[in-house]
Design an enzyme around this catalytic site. Structure first.
Site, PDB file in Angstrom:
ATOM      1  N   ARG A  99       0.865  -1.193   0.000  1.00 49.13           N
ATOM      2  CA  ARG A  99       0.000   0.000   0.000  1.00 49.13           C
ATOM      3  C   ARG A  99       0.900   1.242   0.000  1.00 49.13           C
ATOM      4  O   ARG A  99       0.945   1.986   0.968  1.00 49.13           O
ATOM      5  CB  ARG A  99      -0.915  -0.057   1.203  1.00 49.13           C
ATOM      6  CG  ARG A  99      -2.378  -0.332   0.912  1.00 49.13           C
ATOM      7  CD  ARG A  99      -2.744  -1.649   0.383  1.00 49.13           C
ATOM      8  NE  ARG A  99      -4.080  -1.629  -0.213  1.00 49.13           N
ATOM      9  CZ  ARG A  99      -5.220  -1.768   0.458  1.00 49.13           C
ATOM     10  NH1 ARG A  99      -5.203  -1.926   1.743  1.00 49.13           N
ATOM     11  NH2 ARG A  99      -6.384  -1.746  -0.174  1.00 49.13           N
ATOM     12  N   GLN A 156      -0.594   2.859  -6.110  1.00 51.99           N
ATOM     13  CA  GLN A 156      -2.034   3.145  -6.091  1.00 51.99           C
ATOM     14  C   GLN A 156      -2.740   2.901  -7.430  1.00 51.99           C
ATOM     15  O   GLN A 156      -3.850   2.378  -7.441  1.00 51.99           O
ATOM     16  CB  GLN A 156      -2.288   4.559  -5.584  1.00 51.99           C
ATOM     17  CG  GLN A 156      -2.320   4.587  -4.057  1.00 51.99           C
ATOM     18  CD  GLN A 156      -2.515   5.970  -3.482  1.00 51.99           C
ATOM     19  OE1 GLN A 156      -2.700   6.940  -4.210  1.00 51.99           O
ATOM     20  NE2 GLN A 156      -2.445   6.068  -2.177  1.00 51.99           N
ATOM     21  N   ASP A 200      -3.916  -0.658  -7.535  1.00 55.10           N
ATOM     22  CA  ASP A 200      -4.476  -1.190  -6.292  1.00 55.10           C
ATOM     23  C   ASP A 200      -5.850  -1.839  -6.501  1.00 55.10           C
ATOM     24  O   ASP A 200      -6.902  -1.218  -6.340  1.00 55.10           O
ATOM     25  CB  ASP A 200      -4.556  -0.060  -5.259  1.00 55.10           C
ATOM     26  CG  ASP A 200      -4.909  -0.572  -3.870  1.00 55.10           C
ATOM     27  OD1 ASP A 200      -5.325  -1.745  -3.750  1.00 55.10           O
ATOM     28  OD2 ASP A 200      -4.793   0.198  -2.915  1.00 55.10           O
ATOM     29  N   SER A 207      -8.334  -1.907  -3.408  1.00 52.33           N
ATOM     30  CA  SER A 207      -9.097  -0.674  -3.174  1.00 52.33           C
ATOM     31  C   SER A 207     -10.201  -0.512  -4.198  1.00 52.33           C
ATOM     32  O   SER A 207     -11.332  -0.158  -3.853  1.00 52.33           O
ATOM     33  CB  SER A 207      -8.171   0.546  -3.231  1.00 52.33           C
ATOM     34  OG  SER A 207      -7.340   0.563  -2.109  1.00 52.33           O
ATOM     35  N   TYR A 259      -2.670  -1.249   8.223  1.00 51.99           N
ATOM     36  CA  TYR A 259      -3.629  -2.341   8.409  1.00 51.99           C
ATOM     37  C   TYR A 259      -3.828  -2.629   9.894  1.00 51.99           C
ATOM     38  O   TYR A 259      -2.892  -2.492  10.690  1.00 51.99           O
ATOM     39  CB  TYR A 259      -3.101  -3.628   7.770  1.00 51.99           C
ATOM     40  CG  TYR A 259      -3.234  -3.685   6.275  1.00 51.99           C
ATOM     41  CD1 TYR A 259      -4.491  -3.725   5.677  1.00 51.99           C
ATOM     42  CD2 TYR A 259      -2.116  -3.725   5.464  1.00 51.99           C
ATOM     43  CE1 TYR A 259      -4.618  -3.798   4.310  1.00 51.99           C
ATOM     44  CE2 TYR A 259      -2.235  -3.798   4.083  1.00 51.99           C
ATOM     45  CZ  TYR A 259      -3.493  -3.836   3.512  1.00 51.99           C
ATOM     46  OH  TYR A 259      -3.622  -3.912   2.164  1.00 51.99           O
TER      47      TYR A 259
HETATM   48  P1  NAD Z   1      -9.007  -4.049   5.274  1.00 53.62           P
HETATM   49  O1  NAD Z   1      -9.951  -4.441   4.182  1.00 53.62           O
HETATM   50  O2  NAD Z   1      -7.869  -4.928   5.593  1.00 53.62           O
HETATM   51  O3  NAD Z   1      -9.877  -3.852   6.627  1.00 53.62           O
HETATM   52  C1  NAD Z   1     -11.062  -3.105   6.652  1.00 53.62           C
HETATM   53  C2  NAD Z   1     -11.135  -2.310   7.935  1.00 53.62           C
HETATM   54  O4  NAD Z   1     -11.443  -3.162   9.039  1.00 53.62           O
HETATM   55  C3  NAD Z   1      -9.846  -1.583   8.316  1.00 53.62           C
HETATM   56  O5  NAD Z   1     -10.091  -0.189   8.375  1.00 53.62           O
HETATM   57  C4  NAD Z   1      -9.492  -2.156   9.677  1.00 53.62           C
HETATM   58  O6  NAD Z   1      -8.876  -1.213  10.544  1.00 53.62           O
HETATM   59  C5  NAD Z   1     -10.859  -2.574  10.171  1.00 53.62           C
HETATM   60  N1  NAD Z   1     -10.832  -3.530  11.313  1.00 53.62           N
HETATM   61  C6  NAD Z   1     -10.055  -4.630  11.504  1.00 53.62           C
HETATM   62  N2  NAD Z   1     -10.355  -5.219  12.687  1.00 53.62           N
HETATM   63  C7  NAD Z   1     -11.370  -4.490  13.234  1.00 53.62           C
HETATM   64  C8  NAD Z   1     -12.111  -4.608  14.443  1.00 53.62           C
HETATM   65  N3  NAD Z   1     -11.863  -5.578  15.327  1.00 53.62           N
HETATM   66  N4  NAD Z   1     -13.051  -3.674  14.696  1.00 53.62           N
HETATM   67  C9  NAD Z   1     -13.310  -2.669  13.820  1.00 53.62           C
HETATM   68  N5  NAD Z   1     -12.642  -2.511  12.651  1.00 53.62           N
HETATM   69  C10 NAD Z   1     -11.681  -3.415  12.367  1.00 53.62           C
HETATM   70  O7  NAD Z   1      -8.451  -2.577   5.041  1.00 53.62           O
HETATM   71  P2  NAD Z   1      -8.403  -1.692   3.713  1.00 53.62           P
HETATM   72  O8  NAD Z   1      -9.748  -1.154   3.466  1.00 53.62           O
HETATM   73  O9  NAD Z   1      -7.793  -2.475   2.633  1.00 53.62           O
HETATM   74  O10 NAD Z   1      -7.436  -0.499   4.143  1.00 53.62           O
HETATM   75  C11 NAD Z   1      -6.571  -0.562   5.254  1.00 53.62           C
HETATM   76  C12 NAD Z   1      -5.642   0.642   5.294  1.00 53.62           C
HETATM   77  O11 NAD Z   1      -4.864   0.745   4.136  1.00 53.62           O
HETATM   78  C13 NAD Z   1      -6.348   1.977   5.429  1.00 53.62           C
HETATM   79  O12 NAD Z   1      -5.566   2.758   6.298  1.00 53.62           O
HETATM   80  C14 NAD Z   1      -6.281   2.557   4.076  1.00 53.62           C
HETATM   81  O13 NAD Z   1      -6.356   3.971   4.078  1.00 53.62           O
HETATM   82  C15 NAD Z   1      -4.925   2.077   3.673  1.00 53.62           C
HETATM   83  N6  NAD Z   1      -4.768   2.096   2.207  1.00 53.62           N
HETATM   84  C16 NAD Z   1      -3.628   2.657   1.700  1.00 53.62           C
HETATM   85  C17 NAD Z   1      -3.449   2.691   0.324  1.00 53.62           C
HETATM   86  C18 NAD Z   1      -2.217   3.295  -0.280  1.00 53.62           C
HETATM   87  O14 NAD Z   1      -1.544   4.051   0.353  1.00 53.62           O
HETATM   88  N7  NAD Z   1      -1.906   2.946  -1.502  1.00 53.62           N
HETATM   89  C19 NAD Z   1      -4.391   2.121  -0.509  1.00 53.62           C
HETATM   90  C20 NAD Z   1      -5.526   1.554   0.052  1.00 53.62           C
HETATM   91  C21 NAD Z   1      -5.706   1.534   1.424  1.00 53.62           C
END
Ligand code: NAD
Length: 404
Positions: free
Chosen positions: A138, A143, A146, A149, A245
């Site tokens: 990430r 991006q 990705d 996402s 994460y």
């Molecule tokens: P994910 O699909 O792995 O998880 C979904 C959400 O579930 C996350 O926000 C996580 O914190 C939450 N979660 C896990 N356990 C939990 C619990 N017990 N109770 C409540 N919530 C819980 O995550 P994602 O959507 O793929 O994204 C994760 C991170 O990656 C975010 O910070 C996002 O901004 C970041 N991200 C960065 C980039 C990049 O920089 N290229 C791209 C996409 C996402």
């Protein structure tokens, strides 16, 4: 004799990119759109598309040929001609699709290597070079590729649309001649990419939205979408790793979290759960007792269903009724919006191809974090440490999938 400028003189790898018809049940997406074909052809790659591969996404063969692709009559024909095979969810596509994949092929797609390590081993044994784009780091540079996402965005949107159609309530507040109907209350658990899109969609429909995530950093994002952040300040439930994460909670922390969330769940008309922890079974956030306390007609959409689910009673791929509550074990919701999901996925995958082929031979030994992060198998072996670890471990409960 004239010489080319340095960048034009640099050798470029020209690839033949193959797109097969996805064989998995219910999979309506395709790994290339006419627009992504155009991008690959503009970079002088050849693209072979299996006839009717895009039909379920709304793209007949002619749209691909107009974009510069060549149509092949069968999967075998694509495999014979192509050196790079792009797929949507190859690991679930069935053995038949990948018969004929071998050492001359580079395979790239959403392969779910942590959920299906045994399939990675089988693919490795074919001799193919395998990239799981779902392992993309990430980082900002990655991006445009990705896939997680882009597909989570579609799933988060569709989860709310499904909930709105199942709910006995209107989402917006309505004032009519005889009074006022209050807005539906929607709770989103997990505010990553899918959760934030669910919040935004429910807000657009006029619902009163609350959301919770273990990562405190998302509070601002939740509030900027016009939703209320559910603050469980006293409940620690795991942390966050360097990539952003969630890292997972222990049982005692989860129990405290479940208890603290129960009142929020009970007051909601709709709950959308999206909580995932990479490489682990998804945490249970909604207990059977919390479901029992919900109002009749309430709807839960569990987007984590394929990873075991966030609710007690979730069955992946099925809608069940628990008392008078409807619980949807959402499976592959992105495939139910196949055109735009494929539009985004196709661009992500084309960007990956353009990235690995940008100069000279594809260098599997370089230090490019995008290639190193996604490379799962080469030369007959699984080379990704996490996937290899799962293969060595005795029956890893953490990577189990709920059956449909
Ligand atoms: P994910 O699909 O792995 O998880 C979904 C959400 O579930 C996350 O926000 C996580 O914190 C939450 N979660 C896990 N356990 C939990 C619990 N017990 N109770 C409540 N919530 C819980 O995550 P994602 O959507 O793929 O994204 C994760 C991170 O990656 C975010 O910070 C996002 O901004 C970041 N991200 C960065 C980039 C990049 O920089 N290229 C791209 C996409 C996402």
């Amino acid at each position: 004799m004239s010489t080319l400028p340095a960048d034009e003189a640099a050798p470029r790898t020209k690839l033949t990119v193959g797109i097969v018809d996805e064989a998995r049940d219910g999979e309506r997406r395709v790994a290339a759109s006419p627009a992504s074909v155009r991008a690959l052809v503009a970079a002088e790659h050849t693209v072979i598309v299996q006839s009717n591969a895009g039909i379920a996404a709304g793209w007949p063969d002619k749209e691909y040929t107009d974009a510069g692709a060549v149509i092949a009559g069968s999967t075998a024909e694509v495999l014979k001609q192509a050196s790079v095979l792009l797929c949507v969810r190859g690991s679930g596509a069935g053995a038949a699709t990948w018969t004929g994949v071998g050492s001359s092929h580079i395979l790239a797609g959403l392969l779910d290597p942590l959920g299906e390590p045994a399939t990675m081993k089988k693919l490795a044994q074919s001799g193919a070079t395998v990239f799981a784009i779902d392992l993309l780091p990430r980082i900002t540079r990655a991006q445009p590729m990705d896939v997680l996402s882009s597909q989570a965005t579609v799933a988060g949107y569709k989860a709310v649309i499904v909930a709105a159609s199942l709910s006995p309530r209107l989402f917006p507040m309505l004032t009519y001649a005889a009074g006022t109907i209050p807005p539906a209350k929607v709770l989103v658990l997990g505010a990553g990419v899918a959760g934030l899109q669910a919040i935004a969609t429910a807000r657009r429909l006029g619902a009163n939205v609350s959301a919770y995530d273990v990562r405190a950093a998302v509070r601002e994002q939740i509030e900027s979408l016009g939703a209320r952040f559910v603050d469980l300040a006293d409940v620690a439930a795991g942390g966050e790793d360097a990539s952003g994460y969630a890292t997972g909670a222990d049982e005692a922390e989860l129990a405290r979290q479940q208890e603290a969330l129960a009142a929020e769940i009970g007051g909601s008309d709709v709950v959308v759960t999206t909580a995932l922890v990479p490489g682990q079974r998804s945490p249970i956030l909604v207990t059977a007792a919390a479901i029992k306390a919900m109002k009749p007609g309430s709807v839960i959409i569990d987007l984590a269903a394929e990873r075991g689910g966030n609710c007690e009673g979730t069955v992946a791929g099925k809608t069940v009724e628990i008392g008078a509550v409807i619980l949807v074990g959402a499976e592959n919701l992105a495939a139910t919006v196949p055109q735009d999901a494929s539009q985004m996925l196709g661009r992500n995958l084309a960007n990956f191809v353009l990235h690995i082929a940008k100069e000279g031979d594809i260098n599997l030994d370089g230090d490019d974090p995008i290639m190193q992060g996604t490379l799962v198998a080469r030369d007959g072996k699984v080379v990704n440490e996490r996937v290899a670890g799962l293969l060595d471990a005795p029956a890893p409960a953490s990577s189990s999938k709920a059956s449909s």
